[in-house]
Motif scaffolding. Structure first.
Motif, PDB file in Angstrom:
ATOM      1  N   THR A 114      -6.367  11.033   6.548  1.00 37.18           N
ATOM      2  CA  THR A 114      -5.006  11.258   7.025  1.00 37.18           C
ATOM      3  C   THR A 114      -4.295  12.407   6.304  1.00 37.18           C
ATOM      4  N   PHE A 158      -5.648   2.233   7.312  1.00 43.46           N
ATOM      5  CA  PHE A 158      -5.336   3.640   7.039  1.00 43.46           C
ATOM      6  C   PHE A 158      -6.593   4.482   7.195  1.00 43.46           C
ATOM      7  N   LYS A 159      -6.480   5.545   7.996  1.00 42.86           N
ATOM      8  CA  LYS A 159      -7.611   6.450   8.182  1.00 42.86           C
ATOM      9  C   LYS A 159      -7.789   7.312   6.939  1.00 42.86           C
ATOM     10  N   PRO A 160      -8.975   7.331   6.329  1.00 40.75           N
ATOM     11  CA  PRO A 160      -9.172   8.028   5.049  1.00 40.75           C
ATOM     12  C   PRO A 160      -8.746   9.486   5.026  1.00 40.75           C
ATOM     13  N   SER A 179     -12.243   2.772   3.298  1.00 42.76           N
ATOM     14  CA  SER A 179     -13.021   4.007   3.208  1.00 42.76           C
ATOM     15  C   SER A 179     -14.372   3.933   3.902  1.00 42.76           C
ATOM     16  N   ALA A 231      -9.072   8.563   0.457  1.00 42.32           N
ATOM     17  CA  ALA A 231      -8.653   7.186   0.722  1.00 42.32           C
ATOM     18  C   ALA A 231      -8.226   6.486  -0.558  1.00 42.32           C
ATOM     19  N   THR A 240      -4.798   8.178  -1.573  1.00 44.77           N
ATOM     20  CA  THR A 240      -3.649   8.315  -0.679  1.00 44.77           C
ATOM     21  C   THR A 240      -3.421   7.128   0.258  1.00 44.77           C
ATOM     22  N   ASP A 241      -4.409   6.294   0.493  1.00 44.95           N
ATOM     23  CA  ASP A 241      -4.192   5.072   1.266  1.00 44.95           C
ATOM     24  C   ASP A 241      -3.089   4.274   0.544  1.00 44.95           C
ATOM     25  N   TYR A 297      -4.293   1.529  -1.882  1.00 46.85           N
ATOM     26  CA  TYR A 297      -4.880   2.016  -3.132  1.00 46.85           C
ATOM     27  C   TYR A 297      -3.848   2.769  -3.974  1.00 46.85           C
ATOM     28  N   GLU A 318       4.261   1.435   6.008  1.00 48.87           N
ATOM     29  CA  GLU A 318       2.897   1.225   5.526  1.00 48.87           C
ATOM     30  C   GLU A 318       2.409  -0.206   5.722  1.00 48.87           C
TER      31      GLU A 318
END
Length: 279
Positions: A72, A68-70, A2, A91, A94-95, A98, A47
């Motif tokens: 997304t 992962f782009k926060p 993040s 993030a 949905t990352d 996390y 993932e």
């Protein structure tokens, strides 16, 4: 992730994650362990990568996550519903890293509350999250694994976050099993229903995500409280809660079984008969 690389290093040094409201997963009990990388495992997920590893003579499954782009998943929110949802919150909810931390955190909370009674597990046992050492990052690089490949090099977030620790989650290693039969399907359905009752919407019910009837991957899951679920109209979120059951029935048919023998959703013909009796 993040923030920038420095903030992410500090974040991964925490005792539990993510640092937001809701369930959290604790860190793996061994700090900076020596990891013996045994072999890659079949992994249908986009993932990250899963490996069979040995840590202090014990064998585990180690899932290593891509970066992962926060923002997304911001496309799921319109300008009104999304105005109070920050990229950081997106993030943490949905990352995939996390998402697994939150799902496993809630499962472990449930298991602690029911410890006095017998409860069959719903998912592969999770031993915590683990930031990988630079040595292990080089091992992955030698295997040709690029955890940044889904984010373009000129992306502003990648420029800020490059150098962040590689994130992994340690789980029980479950030996490959024989073909799924009806008994295993019944156990899977019971586990999916239990997870939904807990407040975990999995979003990815398919045969490859189960070992011995247990879910082994939660990277796509949403765990309550969830910023997107809370931001959309109630009728939308209620429809989403059917997703896992729809996917279960699809999986049953893909495996060659009849929905007459096992199904998650009510039989439409039976419901029509009930309605005719009421009229």
């Amino acid at each position: 992730m993040s923030g920038d690389a420095r903030a992410n290093r500090k974040l991964l040094a925490s005792q539990e994650l993510p640092p937001c409201d809701g369930p959290k997963l604790g860190a793996f009990e061994i700090k900076r362990p020596s990891i013996e990388w045994l072999e890659p495992l079949e992994n249908p997920s986009s993932e990250g990568y899963v490996f069979k590893v040995k840590i202090e003579s014990k064998v585990y499954a180690l899932k290593v996550f891509k970066f992962f782009k926060p923002a997304t998943e911001r496309h799921l929110l319109d300008d009104i519903t999304g105005k109070n949802v920050t990229d950081e919150m997106l993030a943490f909810h949905t990352d995939p890293f996390y998402a697994e931390c939150r799902a496993y955190g809630l499962i472990q909370e449930s298991e602690r509350k029911r410890r006095r009674g017998f409860q069959k597990p719903m998912a592969a046992n999770c031993h915590g999250f683990l930031p990988l050492s630079r040595r292990d990052e080089l091992v992955l690089a030698r295997k040709g694994i690029d955890l940044w490949k889904d984010i373009p090099e000129d992306e502003e977030y990648r420029r800020r976050a490059q150098g962040s620790p590689v994130r992994a989650i340690v789980k029980d290693f479950i030996e490959p099993e024989l073909a799924i039969d009806l008994a295993v399907l019944r156990r899977i359905l019971a586990n999916v229903r239990s997870l939904n009752r807990l407040g975990i919407l999995h979003w990815d019910i398919r045969a490859s995500n189960f070992k011995a009837g247990l879910l082994v991957d939660f990277g796509s899951s949403w765990t309550e409280p969830h910023c997107i679920m809370d931001a959309v109209p109630t009728n939308v979120s209620e429809e989403w809660w059917w997703t896992d059951l729809v996917m279960f029935d699809d999986m049953v048919e893909e495996l060659g079984f009849s929905l007459d023998n096992i199904r998650a959703r009510p039989n439409p013909a039976y419901l029509e008969k009930l309605r005719s009796w009421d009229s």
